[in-house]
Write a protein that holds these residues in place. Structure first.
Motif, short mmCIF file in Angstrom:
data_model
loop_
_atom_site.label_atom_id
_atom_site.label_comp_id
_atom_site.label_asym_id
_atom_site.label_seq_id
_atom_site.Cartn_x
_atom_site.Cartn_y
_atom_site.Cartn_z
N MET A 1 -0.87 39.51 5.10
CA MET A 1 -1.78 38.51 5.55
C MET A 1 -1.00 37.31 6.07
SD MET A 1 -5.02 37.53 3.32
CE MET A 1 -6.42 37.11 4.20
N SER A 2 -1.46 36.74 7.12
CA SER A 2 -0.74 35.61 7.69
C SER A 2 -1.12 34.31 6.99
CB SER A 2 -1.04 35.49 9.18
OG SER A 2 -2.39 35.18 9.35
N GLU A 3 -0.17 33.47 6.92
CA GLU A 3 -0.41 32.19 6.28
C GLU A 3 -1.01 31.20 7.27
OE1 GLU A 3 2.40 30.27 3.88
OE2 GLU A 3 3.28 32.16 3.23
N VAL A 4 -2.06 30.55 6.84
CA VAL A 4 -2.72 29.57 7.68
C VAL A 4 -2.46 28.20 7.10
CG1 VAL A 4 -4.94 28.80 8.58
CG2 VAL A 4 -4.51 31.23 8.23
N GLN A 5 -2.01 27.29 7.94
CA GLN A 5 -1.74 25.93 7.49
C GLN A 5 -2.70 24.98 8.19
OE1 GLN A 5 2.33 25.04 8.31
NE2 GLN A 5 2.95 25.61 6.24
N PHE A 6 -3.25 24.12 7.42
CA PHE A 6 -4.13 23.10 7.95
C PHE A 6 -3.43 21.76 7.88
CE2 PHE A 6 -7.02 26.37 6.39
CZ PHE A 6 -7.85 26.55 7.48
N THR A 7 -3.51 21.04 8.94
CA THR A 7 -2.97 19.68 8.91
C THR A 7 -4.16 18.72 8.97
OG1 THR A 7 -2.76 19.65 11.31
CG2 THR A 7 -0.82 20.31 10.04
N GLU A 8 -4.21 17.88 8.00
CA GLU A 8 -5.31 16.93 7.93
C GLU A 8 -4.91 15.63 8.60
OE1 GLU A 8 -6.99 16.32 4.11
OE2 GLU A 8 -6.70 18.40 3.53
N GLU A 9 -5.76 15.21 9.48
CA GLU A 9 -5.54 13.91 10.09
C GLU A 9 -6.24 12.88 9.22
OE1 GLU A 9 -6.56 13.64 14.17
OE2 GLU A 9 -5.90 15.69 14.56
N SER A 10 -5.55 11.86 8.94
CA SER A 10 -6.18 10.83 8.12
C SER A 10 -6.82 9.80 9.03
CB SER A 10 -5.16 10.17 7.19
OG SER A 10 -4.16 9.56 7.96
N PHE A 11 -8.04 9.54 8.75
CA PHE A 11 -8.78 8.55 9.51
C PHE A 11 -8.87 7.29 8.67
CE2 PHE A 11 -10.31 12.60 11.12
CZ PHE A 11 -10.18 12.41 12.48
N HIS A 12 -8.39 6.25 9.22
CA HIS A 12 -8.44 4.97 8.51
C HIS A 12 -9.59 4.16 9.09
CE1 HIS A 12 -4.73 5.59 6.37
NE2 HIS A 12 -4.16 5.97 7.50
N THR A 13 -10.51 3.89 8.22
CA THR A 13 -11.60 3.02 8.67
C THR A 13 -11.18 1.58 8.46
OG1 THR A 13 -12.63 3.12 6.50
CG2 THR A 13 -13.39 4.71 8.13
N SER A 14 -11.65 0.77 9.30
CA SER A 14 -11.30 -0.64 9.22
C SER A 14 -11.98 -1.26 7.99
CB SER A 14 -11.76 -1.37 10.48
OG SER A 14 -11.50 -2.74 10.35
N THR A 15 -11.19 -1.88 7.18
CA THR A 15 -11.75 -2.54 5.99
C THR A 15 -11.89 -4.03 6.22
OG1 THR A 15 -9.54 -2.78 5.05
CG2 THR A 15 -10.81 -0.84 4.39
N LYS A 16 -11.62 -4.45 7.44
CA LYS A 16 -11.76 -5.87 7.74
C LYS A 16 -13.24 -6.22 7.80
CE LYS A 16 -7.55 -6.25 10.44
NZ LYS A 16 -7.00 -6.55 11.75
#
Length: 83
Positions: A1-16
């Motif tokens: 079975m092939s290995e699947v890698q997921f890359t998560e993009e982090s979304f930064h919401t503005s806390t200002k």
């Protein structure tokens, strides 16, 4: 079975926060409130006090001075009689 890698993009919401404006900002700058929530509560309390004071003023000022005594009535009639 092939290995699947997921890359998560982090979304930064503005806390200002948007800057306070108007009376709210004035109350915060003057030190009467620490944040917008406290400034809002302070304005509500002041409005409630003003409403109660207005109602009390109206209630206490609706009673007139009462009927005129016979002497006061005579003086009034004499002062308004044409000469």
């Amino acid at each position: 079975m092939s290995e699947v890698q997921f890359t998560e993009e982090s979304f930064h919401t503005s806390t200002k926060k948007k800057p306070s404006r108007g009376l709210t900002a004035l109350l915060i700058r003057a030190g009467f409130a620490k944040d917008e929530r406290q400034a809002g509560m302070l304005m509500l309390v002041v409005a409630a006090i003003c409403i109660v004071a207005a109602i009390a003023f109206i209630a206490l000022s609706t009673g007139g001075p009462g009927p005129l005594s016979p002497e006061e009535r005579r003086q009034l009639e004499e002062s308004t009689r044409p000469r």
